[in-house]
Design an enzyme around this catalytic site. Structure first.
Site, mmCIF file in Angstrom:
data_model
loop_
_atom_site.group_PDB
_atom_site.id
_atom_site.type_symbol
_atom_site.label_atom_id
_atom_site.label_comp_id
_atom_site.label_asym_id
_atom_site.label_seq_id
_atom_site.Cartn_x
_atom_site.Cartn_y
_atom_site.Cartn_z
ATOM 1 N N VAL A 40 -5.016 -6.699 -0.369
ATOM 2 C CA VAL A 40 -4.803 -7.002 1.044
ATOM 3 C C VAL A 40 -4.149 -5.827 1.747
ATOM 4 O O VAL A 40 -4.521 -5.442 2.853
ATOM 5 C CB VAL A 40 -3.943 -8.279 1.195
ATOM 6 C CG1 VAL A 40 -3.479 -8.446 2.644
ATOM 7 C CG2 VAL A 40 -4.734 -9.497 0.750
ATOM 8 N N ASP A 311 3.338 -11.071 -4.436
ATOM 9 C CA ASP A 311 3.453 -12.215 -3.532
ATOM 10 C C ASP A 311 3.425 -13.545 -4.290
ATOM 11 O O ASP A 311 4.087 -14.495 -3.890
ATOM 12 C CB ASP A 311 2.280 -12.213 -2.525
ATOM 13 C CG ASP A 311 2.421 -11.095 -1.502
ATOM 14 O OD1 ASP A 311 3.376 -10.315 -1.608
ATOM 15 O OD2 ASP A 311 1.561 -11.014 -0.596
ATOM 16 N N HIS A 443 20.136 18.593 11.878
ATOM 17 C CA HIS A 443 20.231 18.425 13.323
ATOM 18 C C HIS A 443 19.065 19.164 13.987
ATOM 19 O O HIS A 443 18.722 20.265 13.576
ATOM 20 C CB HIS A 443 21.556 19.006 13.814
ATOM 21 C CG HIS A 443 21.755 18.866 15.289
ATOM 22 N ND1 HIS A 443 22.027 17.637 15.882
ATOM 23 C CD2 HIS A 443 21.698 19.768 16.292
ATOM 24 C CE1 HIS A 443 22.148 17.819 17.187
ATOM 25 N NE2 HIS A 443 21.947 19.110 17.468
#
Lengths: 470, 553
Positions: A40, A311, A443
């Site tokens: 899926v 799942d 940064h």
């Protein structure tokens, strides 16, 4: 002699398990309905939805660019070409998995597997032939299927689910998304970007019920502008197909029913385990009352020969959880003393802004009575966020006040899904706030918000003036 | 062996952070070779070595904070050079004591040989990620013994920890292909079993193996305390709790990195029981290893009840002069173990007194010929065996054993007296059975026979078992008194020193009397001080007044 392993289901759990087992020298058979592994996630989930969300993001940024002095005009959308791009992504990745499977000499069988005993499966193939395969150990990785509400299940091409919605049948004028979870909001965002008037109906009093409200609020603010209507504490009670669309009756919290007309409706109320037709009754595998396969912390089911991952063994239904479980199961099969014991499983909602969290959420900490302190760094104080013209973000740390250990991290903002990985590592490594504060971050990047949130905990964030309370 | 310690680094500098260790175990280093890069408050410096030789083990790693004088590594075959100005003088005590090194030099890889069909090999299993070899500390099986699945068969020391390896095979052990101290690779054949399992009691490994000279690395008392395992208490382990559709939350999960948690599980340590030494209680790899060692040590102590595990590391004697190491004999090792146990577990009291044996000695002299005709020599020991057998009847608490686990005292209704015999291969204690039923001549004969069997190595285990009380007579050599150690599980022992003629004040004048010094050690857990001297006085009275003994005893 190496063990014969059968993996049923070729999703991110199944193929990860199959590949790893092959790498460990086991004889592996991988059974899946599709031509290639992927499941899926690759065919009908994470991957195609992200391809479309990438396009949605581009459309939205192009729109925003007007404010920055660049006007691209109205986008011209060729839906067939867009669908083609999405399909190309899917085919490239699943084809790649097919090659990786061959390279590992995995016996990939396309078909539907069914247990006929605790050491044998039968695969029914598309040419209606069958093949029986004996195994020493099997791993069930059949995943989940879309859940439906039978009363609302009408037979209409205008009623979409997450699979059909990804196929982009049209760019509807209006779309009702039933369910304010991550699937509905992600797909709703795609259609909204393409120009559809999207509305959401959610039974709970908020969107994304699992995530902390302070993270969701930025998202809610943004989609309130890009979506047509967000109806909370409401539910669909009736749906009918009419000539030019669907009429839907929606009941709000005051029991008032309103009838609305939509071009299309997307049902995204959740997923349920895929155990039907697996022949579990021919094994000692047990499922619980909600249909999930019961497995122990090594992912072994009640049947000593059969493991289950992904799942099908329950929440959270996430690809990365499944693949980690797959590797744990294979390690356990190979005789290693391992269990599935993550301290954090990251969850990401790929909306705009993205929402990601890992470890304990504020909601969970409150519900469980866990003592914690918060450090929240708003992206309005981030240089990088400002350059993106996106101050609608937040990075927050959930901290154990006693040890200053980081228990949970939540991020809302563009790129939150990428940023959360650092938080997962911090939690898994048992990092303290100090560790995060003392780690140099590049940064100007959004990753600085993690460091600055940590510095804020001590009252010395450079970009926020907030004297320490302790 | 020579240690390299952190030298003085400058004024007011007491510690430094290790930026980089420039050498590794196994390296041969020379004098002045840079070995460490350190960062102090003031500067980053390279530290040259003041020792040379082959590095055995480096006790620190990059990032560690080290203190002046801390031992960083040891080298072997070093030329000790004069300590120069930079070498350490006084310093703080290192947290971990120098560790006796395992001999990792000779790698003995047993080759897999052709197997008989009925036989099965036990191979050294996977021990964990990146562990390819391990040193055998102890072999827990012996040829002829049976093993079952999951029974512990080896104690191993790996890079990562000390672990017990469970068997994956079952059967009777037909061959053991490795020795203690061997370094073996994963997959090596450790032993073979035959599938035909015979009911046979497994002989304890301790009895089978000769004393091994492998020394387990020692953790200092401080460390052991920090990591005191509490494995008996079933602590609440973290549970996976599902909140709605959220990822699971491991409540109270130990703060340990995934790799550390994985290692802990592999070596059988519950990571939640480990006390973390890192910031915020973070559990480091070293914490798990130290805990594992402590756990292992504790288990050893519980299994073998050997308290002498806490050995201090031995200095390098060769620094002081020539030495020679010899393996302990089995008897010596068992004696050492047994007496250490007795000494550590029994609160000893030794009571001294003297018996006037003037009359006894006169009788012995007169009776000597009669005795000789019966083929024996009448000895004080034989007479004391008879007297002690009677004394045990009078004082049952001296014929007892203590069971602290069941909180019981076991009183014996038989009277077997052990006699410590000095042989060329060590101390052994044959036992005169049912001494109360024998006369002194019989006892003398029995002693002679037992001593003879012991000296010619023909004594059986049965000859040595079942003692109730032991007599140890050193009087033939000399001495005025001594403190014998009780032969556990007995509760008392009588030591005899050399009899001497002394002036004794009798009836208003000093008379020369032959006085025999007696030293009675007893277990204060079951025998009170008053009873101790009462028992000894009773024995002395019996020696001095044989008629009374005959009538009363």
């Amino acid at each position: 002699m190496s063990q014969n392993i059968v993996v049923i289901g070729g999703g991110p759990g199944g193929y990860a398990a199959a590949f790893y087992a092959a790498d460990l020298g086991m004889n592996v058979t991988l059974v899946d309905l599709e031509k290639n592994p992927g499941g899926v996630c690759l065919y009908r989930g994470c991957i195609p939805s992200k391809a479309l969300l990438h396009v949605a993001k581009l459309i939205n940024e192009a729109k925003d660019a007007k404010e920055w002095g660049v006007d691209f005009g109205e986008p011209q959308i060729d839906i067939d070409k867009l669908r083609g791009f999405k399909n190309k992504v899917v085919n490239k990745l699943t084809g790649g998995l097919g090659i990786l499977s061959k390279q590992r000499k995995i016996n990939f069988v396309q078909g539907r597997a069914k247990f006929i005993s605790s050491d044998m499966i039968e695969v029914s193939k598309s040419d209606s032939s069958t093949e029986q395969i004996r195994f020493d150990k099997a791993i069930i990785a059949t995943g989940s299927v879309i859940a439906t509400i039978p009363a609302l299940q009408i037979d209409s091409p205008r009623l979409l689910n997450s699979t059909t919605a990804l196929d982009l049948p049209a760019i509807p004028k209006s779309l009702l998304v039933v369910g304010g979870g991550y699937i509905g909001l992600e797909l709703g965002s795609v259609y909204a970007a393409l120009g559809t008037k999207v509305s959401v109906v959610e039974f709970m009093d908020r969107l994304l019920p699992g995530a902390d409200q302070d993270l969701v609020s930025h998202l809610q603010k943004r989609i309130s502008a890009s979506f047509d209507k967000i109806m909370l504490q409401s539910k669909v009670v009736e749906m009918k197909e009419v000539a030019d669309g669907l009429t839907v009756k929606i009941e709000n919290k005051d029991k008032q029913i309103e009838e609305q007309h939509y071009d299309y409706v997307l049902m995204s109320i959740g997923r349920k385990p895929q155990t039907a037709g697996l022949g579990l009754e021919n094994t000692r595998v047990q499922v619980n009352e909600r249909g999930w396969v019961i497995a122990d912390n090594t992912l072994k089911t009640n049947d000593d020969n059969i493991y289950a991952i992904g799942d099908i063994v329950g929440e959270p239904m996430l690809a990365h959880k499944a693949s980690h479980e797959g590797r744990v199961a294979v390690d356990a099969i190979s005789g290693k003393k391992v269990v599935f014991e993550p301290l954090a499983i990251p969850a990401v909602v790929f909306t705009d802004p993205e929402i990601a969290w890992a470890g304990i959420t504020e909601n969970q900490a409150n519900a469980k009575g866990i003592k914690f302190e918060l450090a929240k760094f708003p992206w309005a104080a981030s240089g990088r966020a400002t350059t993106l013209d996106r101050s609608d973000g937040l990075t927050k740390l959930i901290i154990d006040p006693e040890t200053e250990r980081i228990l949970g991290i939540g991020i809302c903002g563009p790129g939150a899904g990428e940023l959360i990985a650092e938080g997962v590592l911090a939690i898994e490594m048992g990092a303290t706030v100090k560790d995060l504060a003392l780690t140099i971050h590049p940064h100007p990047t959004l990753s600085e918000t993690l460091m600055e949130a940590a510095e804020l905990f001590y009252g010395h964030s450079s970009h926020i003036y907030k004297p320490a309370k302790h | 062996m020579k240690d390299f310690k952190i030298p003085e680094l400058g004024e007011n500098i007491s510690s430094a952070t290790v930026i980089k260790v420039l050498v590794k175990a196994g390296d041969t280093i020379e004098l002045d070779q840079p070995v460490l890069e350190l960062e102090t408050d003031k500067a980053t410096i390279e530290v040259p070595s003041d020792v040379s030789g082959k590095i055995i083990e480096i006790k620190i790693k990059d990032g560690d904070v080290v203190t002046i004088g801390q031992v960083i590594f040891s080298v072997e075959f070093t030329e000790v050079i004069a300590q120069n100005a930079v070498s350490a003088s006084a310093g703080t005590t290192p947290v971990i004591e120098p560790v006796a090194e395992l001999n990792a030099g000779s790698v003995d890889v047993p080759q897999k040989t052709a197997t008989v069909p009925t036989e099965q090999d036990f191979l050294l299993p996977e021990l964990g990620e990146n562990i390819t070899t391990a040193t055998i500390i102890k072999i827990l099986v012996a040829v002829g013994g049976t093993v079952e699945i999951d029974q512990s068969v080896l104690e191993l020391e790996t890079d990562k920890a000390t672990i017990e390896v469970p068997s994956t095979v079952t059967g009777r052990v037909t061959e053991v292909l490795v020795n203690e101290g061997d370094v073996i690779p994963v997959g090596a054949v450790v032993f073979k079993v035959s599938a035909n399992v015979e009911a046979q009691v497994q002989v304890s490994a301790a009895l089978q193996t000769t004393a091994s000279v492998v020394q387990t690395p020692i953790i200092t008392e401080e460390k052991v305390e920090t990591f005191t395992p509490v494995n008996n208490v079933p602590a609440e382990s973290p549970k996976v709790i599902l909140v709605d559709n959220q990822p699971p939350v491991l409540l109270n999960a130990a703060p340990a990195a995934p790799s550390v948690r994985r290692l802990a599980r592999e070596i059988g340590v519950d990571v939640n029981q480990v006390k973390g030494s890192g910031p915020g209680g973070r559990i480091l790899l070293d914490d798990v290893k130290a805990y594992s060692k402590a756990l292992h040590q504790q288990r050893n102590e519980m299994q073998h009840i050997r308290v002498e595990q806490h050995q201090e590391p031995l200095p390098d004697f060769t620094k002081f002069g020539e030495v020679e190491s010899q393996p302990m004999s089995n008897i010596r090792y068992k004696t050492a173990e047994h007496l250490s146990y007795a000494w550590h577990t029994i609160p000893h009291v030794t009571q001294f007194d003297k018996a006037d044996i003037t009359a006894l000695e006169e009788f012995r002299k007169n009776y000597a010929k009669t005795a000789e005709k019966q083929g024996v020599k009448l000895t004080v020991t034989a007479i004391l065996v008879k007297i002690i057998a009677s004394a045990l009847k009078k004082f049952p608490q001296f014929n007892a054993s203590v069971d602290m686990q069941t909180k019981e005292i076991i009183y014996k209704k038989y009277f077997n007296i052990g006699i410590a015999v000095d042989t060329e291969f060590g101390l052994i204690v044959p036992v005169i059975k049912n001494a109360e039923k024998l006369n002194v001549i019989d006892i003398s004969k029995e002693i002679n026979q037992l001593a003879e069997r012991a000296r010619t190595k023909k004594a059986s285990i049965a000859d040595m078992q079942g003692g109730c009380f032991t007599i140890t007579n050193l009087g033939g050599i000399g001495g005025t008194a001594f403190t014998p150690i009780i032969n556990a599980p007995e509760v008392a022992i009588l030591g005899i020193s050399k009899g001497n003629i002394e002036p004794v004040y009798i009836n208003g004048k000093f008379e020369p009397r032959t006085m025999l010094p007696l030293s009675l050690s007893y277990d204060h857990r079951v025998i009170d001080g008053a009873d101790g001297i009462r028992f000894l006085r009773w024995v002395i009275d019996a020696i001095e007044n044989p008629m009374k003994f005959i009538i009363e005893g």
